[in-house]
Design an enzyme around this catalytic site. Sequence first.
Site, PDB file in Angstrom:
ATOM      1  N   LYS A  65      18.659   9.048 -64.408  1.00  0.00           N
ATOM      2  CA  LYS A  65      17.713   7.969 -64.100  1.00  0.00           C
ATOM      3  C   LYS A  65      17.285   7.271 -65.384  1.00  0.00           C
ATOM      4  CE  LYS A  65      13.318   7.316 -61.595  1.00  0.00           C
ATOM      5  NZ  LYS A  65      12.239   8.028 -60.859  1.00  0.00           N
TER       6      LYS A  65
ATOM      7  N   SER B 283      10.999   6.383 -56.465  1.00  0.00           N
ATOM      8  CA  SER B 283      11.574   5.484 -57.462  1.00  0.00           C
ATOM      9  C   SER B 283      12.948   5.905 -57.969  1.00  0.00           C
ATOM     10  CB  SER B 283      10.619   5.370 -58.653  1.00  0.00           C
ATOM     11  OG  SER B 283      10.518   6.606 -59.338  1.00  0.00           O
TER      12      SER B 283
ATOM     13  N   SER C 119       8.980  10.481 -55.518  1.00  0.00           N
ATOM     14  CA  SER C 119      10.081   9.708 -56.082  1.00  0.00           C
ATOM     15  C   SER C 119      11.418  10.434 -56.124  1.00  0.00           C
ATOM     16  CB  SER C 119       9.725   9.223 -57.492  1.00  0.00           C
ATOM     17  OG  SER C 119       8.760   8.201 -57.419  1.00  0.00           O
TER      18      SER C 119
END
Length: 522
Positions: free
Chosen positions: A96, A175, A199
């Site tokens: 990420k 996210s 997330s």
Amino acid sequence: MPDFQTTPELSPERGSTSIDPVSSSVAELRQAMADGRLTATALTRHFLERIEELNPALHAVITVNHDAVAEAAASDDAWESGQPRGPLEGIPVLVKDNVQVAGMPTTAGSPALLPACPPDAFIVSRLRAAGAVILAKANLSEWANFRSTHSSSGWSSLGGQANNPYVLDRSPSGSSSGSAAGVSAGLAPLAVGTETDGSIVSPSSACGVVGVKPTAGLVSRTGIVPLSPVQDTAGPMAKSVADAAAMLSVLAAADPDDPAASALPAHAATDYTQFLDPAALDGARIGVWRGASARADAATKVLLEAAVRTLRSLGAIVTDPVDLPDVEKITVPEFDALYYEFKYGINAYLKYLATVDGGADIPGSLAGLIEFNERNAAWVLCRFGQEIFHAAEATTGNLADPDYLELRGFATRLAVASLETPTAEHRLDAIISLTANPAWLTDYILGDHSVFGASRPAAVSGWPAISVPFGYVRGLPVGVTLVGPRWSEPRLLAIAYAFEQATAARRQPSLLPTLPPPLPKP
């Protein structure tokens, strides 16, 4: 997509074979490399080609690692010498883009951070030591979805809108949007996600993958763009519980530079795959939190009934329902505390970036980020605003502030009590619920359309949670979440594995452009 032919990368004396990297487990890929039937270079090139083919539709990847093939070649050398460095030797991984990778931008989706070139995060150094190939950086909800009250999950200024691989006009949630979508669509076997509240587990549910939100403090946060020093954690995202357990075994380690992860229980740095037990639900005590999905529609609620039947059929001792007292009171103090924590954390992080290569060219504070966004509004603010940034900037950002301490203490006490009360009363091993509603249509006007989510109690209390794919509503995945006490990852993974093996619910996504209209009632 046809099976990937590994012949061009094989030693002539070994002959040729084929293996499908998209459907193969980490263990199967490792065994193929150990046997000489597959090379890390071939595997990495396959996934790079798949990213090139599918990412224009998915927007799951922000940046490809141009050193990935060279890293794979080093893995081939390790296999050839008979000395693989660790359990992920040659396995490509998405990271990420709020997690630092040396030689690549770490942006949290924002162009404001593009100039800086920070070193590897602690967990990335762990991945490298285990032999993993850093394939690419994954797209995310910009600033971990902590910029606007009307954001679109999966959208970032740099990465655009990450899309759900099951139906492209649906949200991947966030996210860790690109991490979930990338693994689900077969862009990599594994991905690193991060979570403050939902997330990891929420995009895992929306994209039909397994996501592990570890106990707060099990996985280091050093080198990760911060949101909350209390709730932040990284964790694995994978197609299966076994793959996620293999990755967690690498990520979990004591880090002297992270106060929360500086001292771990004895089991924390072990091989979590040893706990995977298909019979783990026999006799397990499971509570059913129906309140999490009380607002779900009828088609979604049916999935929870099916999950409960499955638990009972596997021998679980089910308490149905269990109540989480005062759980609805957590939200307000949590978010009010997060405003303080974000300002404190991001100001400290930007100060740190000023000391690394290129860091002098980035904003030096949250106030500077707000100004940067305003100067670049046509690009950065084209989809939604920065109301959360303004709210955070309005706080003192002082973690010794009595008002902050009262908010954080109240939120934590509520969250811990909400989980501890039913767990102690019924002697539970885990609490199960639906993770979240099926993916909503991406909407830049009204923002996300989340109906329900189960992440908050575990996120605020620091308890671990695992989302496992289970069912579908009109072809859209819905996962179930299992939550257990702090440091209970061995037991929680065993239960999740048993549930997964019995249900085998996950289906490969088809990248449909949109859902067909529902059939008319007869």
